[in-house]
Scaffold this motif. Structure first.
Motif, PDB file in Angstrom:
ATOM      1  N   ASP A 250       0.812  -1.217   0.000  1.00 36.18           N
ATOM      2  CA  ASP A 250       0.000   0.000   0.000  1.00 36.18           C
ATOM      3  C   ASP A 250       0.848   1.271   0.000  1.00 36.18           C
ATOM      4  N   GLU A 251       1.945   1.245   0.757  1.00 36.58           N
ATOM      5  CA  GLU A 251       2.780   2.443   0.850  1.00 36.58           C
ATOM      6  C   GLU A 251       3.415   2.778  -0.503  1.00 36.58           C
ATOM      7  N   GLU A 252       3.993   1.774  -1.153  1.00 38.47           N
ATOM      8  CA  GLU A 252       4.606   2.004  -2.462  1.00 38.47           C
ATOM      9  C   GLU A 252       3.547   2.382  -3.486  1.00 38.47           C
ATOM     10  N   LEU A 253       2.382   1.713  -3.430  1.00 38.94           N
ATOM     11  CA  LEU A 253       1.297   2.029  -4.364  1.00 38.94           C
ATOM     12  C   LEU A 253       0.862   3.477  -4.211  1.00 38.94           C
ATOM     13  N   GLN A 254       0.741   3.941  -2.964  1.00 38.38           N
ATOM     14  CA  GLN A 254       0.308   5.315  -2.743  1.00 38.38           C
ATOM     15  C   GLN A 254       1.330   6.312  -3.282  1.00 38.38           C
ATOM     16  N   ASP A 255       2.605   6.004  -3.117  1.00 36.08           N
ATOM     17  CA  ASP A 255       3.645   6.882  -3.669  1.00 36.08           C
ATOM     18  C   ASP A 255       3.539   6.958  -5.186  1.00 36.08           C
ATOM     19  N   LEU A 256       3.274   5.812  -5.817  1.00 32.13           N
ATOM     20  CA  LEU A 256       3.135   5.794  -7.274  1.00 32.13           C
ATOM     21  C   LEU A 256       1.901   6.585  -7.708  1.00 32.13           C
ATOM     22  N   ILE A 257       0.810   6.449  -6.951  1.00 33.26           N
ATOM     23  CA  ILE A 257      -0.416   7.199  -7.271  1.00 33.26           C
ATOM     24  C   ILE A 257      -0.182   8.695  -7.110  1.00 33.26           C
ATOM     25  N   ASP A 258       0.508   9.083  -6.019  1.00 31.21           N
ATOM     26  CA  ASP A 258       0.799  10.509  -5.798  1.00 31.21           C
ATOM     27  C   ASP A 258       1.642  11.070  -6.937  1.00 31.21           C
ATOM     28  N   ALA A 259       2.647  10.292  -7.344  1.00 30.45           N
ATOM     29  CA  ALA A 259       3.503  10.741  -8.453  1.00 30.45           C
ATOM     30  C   ALA A 259       2.697  10.863  -9.739  1.00 30.45           C
ATOM     31  N   SER A 260       1.766   9.917  -9.938  1.00 28.86           N
ATOM     32  CA  SER A 260       0.940   9.947 -11.145  1.00 28.86           C
ATOM     33  C   SER A 260      -0.002  11.149 -11.136  1.00 28.86           C
ATOM     34  N   GLU A 261      -0.580  11.459  -9.954  1.00 28.07           N
ATOM     35  CA  GLU A 261      -1.484  12.607  -9.859  1.00 28.07           C
ATOM     36  C   GLU A 261      -0.736  13.902 -10.169  1.00 28.07           C
ATOM     37  N   GLU A 262       0.483  13.991  -9.660  1.00 29.36           N
ATOM     38  CA  GLU A 262       1.286  15.179  -9.971  1.00 29.36           C
ATOM     39  C   GLU A 262       1.616  15.215 -11.448  1.00 29.36           C
ATOM     40  N   ALA A 263       1.872  14.030 -12.027  1.00 26.88           N
ATOM     41  CA  ALA A 263       2.208  13.955 -13.455  1.00 26.88           C
ATOM     42  C   ALA A 263       1.034  14.409 -14.315  1.00 26.88           C
ATOM     43  N   ARG A 500       8.343  18.371  -4.464  1.00 23.79           N
ATOM     44  CA  ARG A 500       7.684  17.336  -3.667  1.00 23.79           C
ATOM     45  C   ARG A 500       8.381  17.255  -2.315  1.00 23.79           C
ATOM     46  N   MET A 501       7.609  17.228  -1.257  1.00 27.53           N
ATOM     47  CA  MET A 501       8.221  17.142   0.070  1.00 27.53           C
ATOM     48  C   MET A 501       8.493  15.686   0.409  1.00 27.53           C
ATOM     49  N   PRO A 502       9.650  15.403   1.003  1.00 27.82           N
ATOM     50  CA  PRO A 502       9.935  14.028   1.392  1.00 27.82           C
ATOM     51  C   PRO A 502       8.936  13.528   2.424  1.00 27.82           C
ATOM     52  N   SER A 503       8.703  12.236   2.414  1.00 30.42           N
ATOM     53  CA  SER A 503       7.829  11.603   3.408  1.00 30.42           C
ATOM     54  C   SER A 503       8.459  11.745   4.790  1.00 30.42           C
ATOM     55  N   PRO A 504       7.644  11.814   5.851  1.00 33.00           N
ATOM     56  CA  PRO A 504       8.178  11.950   7.213  1.00 33.00           C
ATOM     57  C   PRO A 504       9.159  10.852   7.586  1.00 33.00           C
ATOM     58  N   ASN A 505       9.020   9.655   6.984  1.00 37.36           N
ATOM     59  CA  ASN A 505       9.933   8.574   7.368  1.00 37.36           C
ATOM     60  C   ASN A 505      11.145   8.491   6.464  1.00 37.36           C
ATOM     61  N   VAL A 506      11.386   9.577   5.713  1.00 39.66           N
ATOM     62  CA  VAL A 506      12.585   9.616   4.873  1.00 39.66           C
ATOM     63  C   VAL A 506      13.579  10.572   5.493  1.00 39.66           C
ATOM     64  N   GLY A 507      14.722  10.080   5.928  1.00 37.56           N
ATOM     65  CA  GLY A 507      15.769  10.948   6.428  1.00 37.56           C
ATOM     66  C   GLY A 507      16.437  11.646   5.264  1.00 37.56           C
ATOM     67  N   TYR A 508      16.518  12.985   5.295  1.00 35.65           N
ATOM     68  CA  TYR A 508      17.035  13.702   4.127  1.00 35.65           C
ATOM     69  C   TYR A 508      17.907  14.856   4.584  1.00 35.65           C
ATOM     70  N   ASN A 509      19.166  14.804   4.274  1.00 37.61           N
ATOM     71  CA  ASN A 509      20.046  15.914   4.554  1.00 37.61           C
ATOM     72  C   ASN A 509      21.191  15.886   3.564  1.00 37.61           C
ATOM     73  N   ARG A 510      21.938  16.963   3.527  1.00 32.07           N
ATOM     74  CA  ARG A 510      22.963  17.089   2.497  1.00 32.07           C
ATOM     75  C   ARG A 510      23.994  15.983   2.590  1.00 32.07           C
TER      76      ARG A 510
END
Length: 515
Positions: A250-263, A500-510
């Motif tokens: 479900d998590e990966e599917l939702q990411d793909l759907i979100d990307a598709s909606e933006e597309a 696109r903002m990173p998901s809360p469970n994605v650690g993101y820094n330089r």
């Protein structure tokens, strides 16, 4: 998904799933599109060096070569009619890539692969049974359409089907098939050269991999990305479960759907790909295929028998030398498959560029010292072996760097909204410069002589610097999270907004991205 381009200091989004047998088989069948491209790359040079083929379709070229019109070794095979036979296919492929972009986006990746195989099948049969130059040229045009459709759809298909942690290896299955196609073609040319109608066998056998691709594509499923793009969410979820081997998608599917909606908000991908936020993608989709061809590799792939003949090898020795370079090409691509997801894209690009540079300079020096400007001379057995070794080392470096990565990186960096357009640009630029190099190489060899190898070496220097400065590492980054890598780059970070903002469970820094 641990590690990778986001390094160890921050966790990357982790999707559940494993590498299933289904996805491996699916990617293997799809990668057969590369077999078609490789077969044509390898078969053409051998066929155009066969006397019966030249007698039938290019009698003036045959008479010119047999009469020894050119005494200069560099100019033995300089004839624009002959090179047009090789290069015309790639103009057709260039045109086809733009039609293929629309087909891939509107109908899916699977129909594009089927059409590519069908075009190639008919083209190969026309070439094999050609009775006149018209049948030969029509066949070449159809082969070009097949190459254009396959090169557009297959890398995208592989990138979208593969789990991120082995995306590089599976995508490189396309390049592996290209190298196998080249090797098989060289072996067939070597075996058929002694027969009067051997050229028919060489050209006609291209129908075999084309038929297998057509047949295989009928049983393939389309990618989850493509299904979502066309509004088929339930089918996309079912496919995702099948290729990941788990119900928890479900998590990966939702990411793909979100990307598709933006597309979907992007109604004009060809216009939007020129926007500043897509500047990295259009840069790499243009310059990677440009530099890939300016390495000079297709000089070897197209004209290996002709080149070896020019440098003093006998007819059979020339074909056998082409077989040897084909073996090196295939084995070295395997090295890339085994290392790309472990060591990353950048290190392979940089090492390959350095090794190609050394080999090209050495080959240019050897030929210059032996033949000079006059083109008079020949290699001893030992010198010929050294030359063949240097060319093989050059081919090896290309085969584990710019060869497979030239298709992998452009296919994985584009977000869904511009993916088809980006891949079409990649294929079009690749085919255009493939055409240019194929058409003018023998002319350049005749006029630039040994300096031609220094000419290509100059481009190798430029492209290695290009990667060192501008390409961030992309290994192990999920394809729909790829937009994050640009923001921390010294140049792209100033140009690309983090839309696109990173998901809360994605650690993101330089520090989390290896640049």
């Amino acid at each position: 998904m641990a590690g990778g381009a986001f390094a160890d200091q921050g966790p990357v989004r982790h999707y559940e799933g494993r590498v299933t047998a289904f996805v491996l088989v699916t990617c293997f069948v799809a990668a057969m599109g590369g077999l078609l491209f490789g077969y044509d790359l390898g078969i053409t040079g051998g066929v155009t060096s066969m006397d019966p083929f030249l007698e039938k379709f290019f009698p003036s070229v045959y008479k010119q070569m047999k009469a020894g019109v050119h005494e200069n070794t560099y100019c033995k095979f300089d004839n624009q009619i002959l090179t047009l036979f090789t290069s015309s296919l790639y103009i057709a492929a260039l045109v086809a890539s733009f039609f293929a972009s629309a087909t891939t986006r509107l109908l899916g990746r699977k129909p594009s692969m089927f059409l590519g195989g069908l075009f190639f099948l008919v083209g190969a049969l026309l070439n094999g049974f050609a009775l006149n130059i018209a049948m030969l040229i029509i066949g070449r045009i159809l082969l070009g359409f097949g190459v254009g459709y396959c090169n557009q759809s297959v890398p995208v298909y592989l990138s979208e089907m593969a789990p991120a942690k082995i995306r590089g290896a599976l995508n490189m299955g396309f390049q592996m098939m290209i190298t196998i196609g080249i090797l098989v073609a060289n072996l067939i040319n070597y075996g058929t050269a002694k027969y009067r109608q051997g050229w028919r066998i060489s050209l006609g056998l291209g129908a075999v991999p084309a038929f297998l691709l057509c047949l295989g594509s009928l049983f393939l499923g389309d990618t989850p990305n493509s299904l979502i793009e066309r509004g088929q969410h339930e089918q996309a979820k079912a496919m995702l479960i099948k290729i990941r081997g788990t119900e928890n998608v479900d998590e990966e599917l939702q990411d793909l759907i979100d990307a598709s909606e933006e597309a979907k908000e992007v109604h004009h991908p060809w216009r939007n790909i020129t926007q500043p936020k897509y500047r990295p993608q259009i840069t790499f989709c243009c310059f990677i295929p440009f530099f890939q061809q300016l390495t000079g590799i297709n000089v070897i792939m197209f004209y290996a028998p002709v080149l070896f003949k020019t440098l003093g090898f006998g007819s059979q020795a020339s074909l056998m030398s082409a077989v040897i370079t084909g073996v090196v090409n295939a084995l070295s691509t395997l090295v890339s498959i085994l290392t790309v997801d472990k060591f990353g894209r950048r290190i392979l690009f940089l090492e390959g560029g350095f090794q190609m540079l050394i080999c090209q300079i050495a080959v240019g020096v050897m030929i210059g010292l032996k033949f000079g400007v006059s083109g008079q001379g020949s290699f001893s057995k030992v010198e010929a072996d050294v030359l063949l070794f240097l060319i093989c080392a050059y081919v090896a470096a290309y085969a584990w760097s710019w060869g497979p990565l030239g298709w992998l990186v452009p296919s994985e960096i584009c977000p869904l909204e511009i993916r088809s357009a980006g891949q079409a640009i990649n294929v079009a630029v690749n085919m255009f410069f493939t055409f240019i190099i194929a058409q003018i190489f023998l002319f350049m060899l005749c006029h630039m002589k040994f300096g031609l190898f220094f000419f290509f070496a100059g481009f190798v220097v430029m492209m290695t610097i290009f990667v060192a400065l501008l390409l961030p590492e992309t290994k192990n980054v999920p394809i729909e999270e790829m937009h994050l890598i640009w923001k921390t780059h010294w140049l792209w970070g100033k140009i690309v907004p983090l839309s696109r903002m990173p998901s809360p469970n994605v650690g993101y820094n330089r520090k989390a991205i290896n640049l």
